[in-house]
Scaffold this motif. Sequence first.
Motif, PDB file in Angstrom:
ATOM      1  N   SER A   7     -46.417  -7.953   1.397  1.00 45.51           N
ATOM      2  CA  SER A   7     -47.280  -8.218   2.554  1.00 45.51           C
ATOM      3  C   SER A   7     -48.562  -8.941   2.130  1.00 45.51           C
ATOM      4  N   LEU A   8     -49.051  -8.659   0.922  1.00 45.10           N
ATOM      5  CA  LEU A   8     -50.237  -9.359   0.412  1.00 45.10           C
ATOM      6  C   LEU A   8     -49.941 -10.844   0.235  1.00 45.10           C
ATOM      7  N   PHE A   9     -48.811 -11.170  -0.390  1.00 42.21           N
ATOM      8  CA  PHE A   9     -48.469 -12.566  -0.637  1.00 42.21           C
ATOM      9  C   PHE A   9     -48.034 -13.304   0.631  1.00 42.21           C
ATOM     10  N   SER A  10     -47.686 -12.601   1.675  1.00 40.08           N
ATOM     11  CA  SER A  10     -47.328 -13.258   2.930  1.00 40.08           C
ATOM     12  C   SER A  10     -48.518 -13.366   3.885  1.00 40.08           C
ATOM     13  N   ASP A  11     -49.654 -12.814   3.490  1.00 40.10           N
ATOM     14  CA  ASP A  11     -50.860 -12.874   4.308  1.00 40.10           C
ATOM     15  C   ASP A  11     -51.435 -14.291   4.309  1.00 40.10           C
ATOM     16  N   TYR A  12     -51.725 -14.805   5.487  1.00 38.94           N
ATOM     17  CA  TYR A  12     -52.236 -16.174   5.630  1.00 38.94           C
ATOM     18  C   TYR A  12     -53.560 -16.375   4.896  1.00 38.94           C
ATOM     19  N   THR A  13     -54.472 -15.427   5.026  1.00 34.42           N
ATOM     20  CA  THR A  13     -55.781 -15.546   4.382  1.00 34.42           C
ATOM     21  C   THR A  13     -55.631 -15.577   2.865  1.00 34.42           C
ATOM     22  N   PHE A  14     -54.791 -14.709   2.322  1.00 35.65           N
ATOM     23  CA  PHE A  14     -54.575 -14.680   0.878  1.00 35.65           C
ATOM     24  C   PHE A  14     -53.972 -15.998   0.407  1.00 35.65           C
ATOM     25  N   GLN A  15     -52.986 -16.511   1.132  1.00 29.62           N
ATOM     26  CA  GLN A  15     -52.349 -17.773   0.744  1.00 29.62           C
ATOM     27  C   GLN A  15     -53.356 -18.918   0.761  1.00 29.62           C
ATOM     28  N   THR A  16     -54.182 -18.971   1.792  1.00 33.43           N
ATOM     29  CA  THR A  16     -55.168 -20.036   1.913  1.00 33.43           C
ATOM     30  C   THR A  16     -56.204 -19.956   0.800  1.00 33.43           C
TER      31      THR A  16
END
Length: 185
Positions: A7-16
């Motif tokens: 879920s961390l790696f699929s989070d938009y903010t984390f990816q950006t």
Amino acid sequence: MLSSIISLFSDYTFQTVALGSALLGLISGVLGSFAVLRRQSLLGDGVSHSALPGVVMAFVLSGSKNTEVLLMGALISGLLATLFIVSIVRHTRVKFDSALALVMSVFFGLGLVLLTYVQKIPNSNQAGLKRFIFGQASTLLQRDIILMVICGLILLTLVLLFWKEFKLFTFDGDFARALAFPQRN
């Protein structure tokens, strides 16, 4: 545990934020290597502090926190500071580090005065301008990533096109002068 990581790696903010940080590291690493090898790494620090009045003036003139407008103000202010530093070193007996400290402190002080002025304006749009100036990775947007990719591709293409010249100026300035290349710091 595994679902939390997914879920961390699929989070938009984390990816950006991760992509933006990686792009910034790649571009800065390539360009910064040449600055360090030419013993001009402090110039980047001076330009970054000198960008403050340009960012604030761009906001005052445009009235918006559009990234491209603020970056254009930072670019103009940074180039002006660099011009002042180079002119002081070239036309006086002041050494590079002293000229850098002088210009950086004057520009940063002017930027803080302008920032104080802007914060007293009854304009709710000025909120968060300090975070833009001093950086906060969590505020990166997808359009910021696109702008970084475009600027990064341009800069990396220029480095690839002028790779031999960069190596020549960085490692053998005497040979560059012998080949009649203009040699200026």
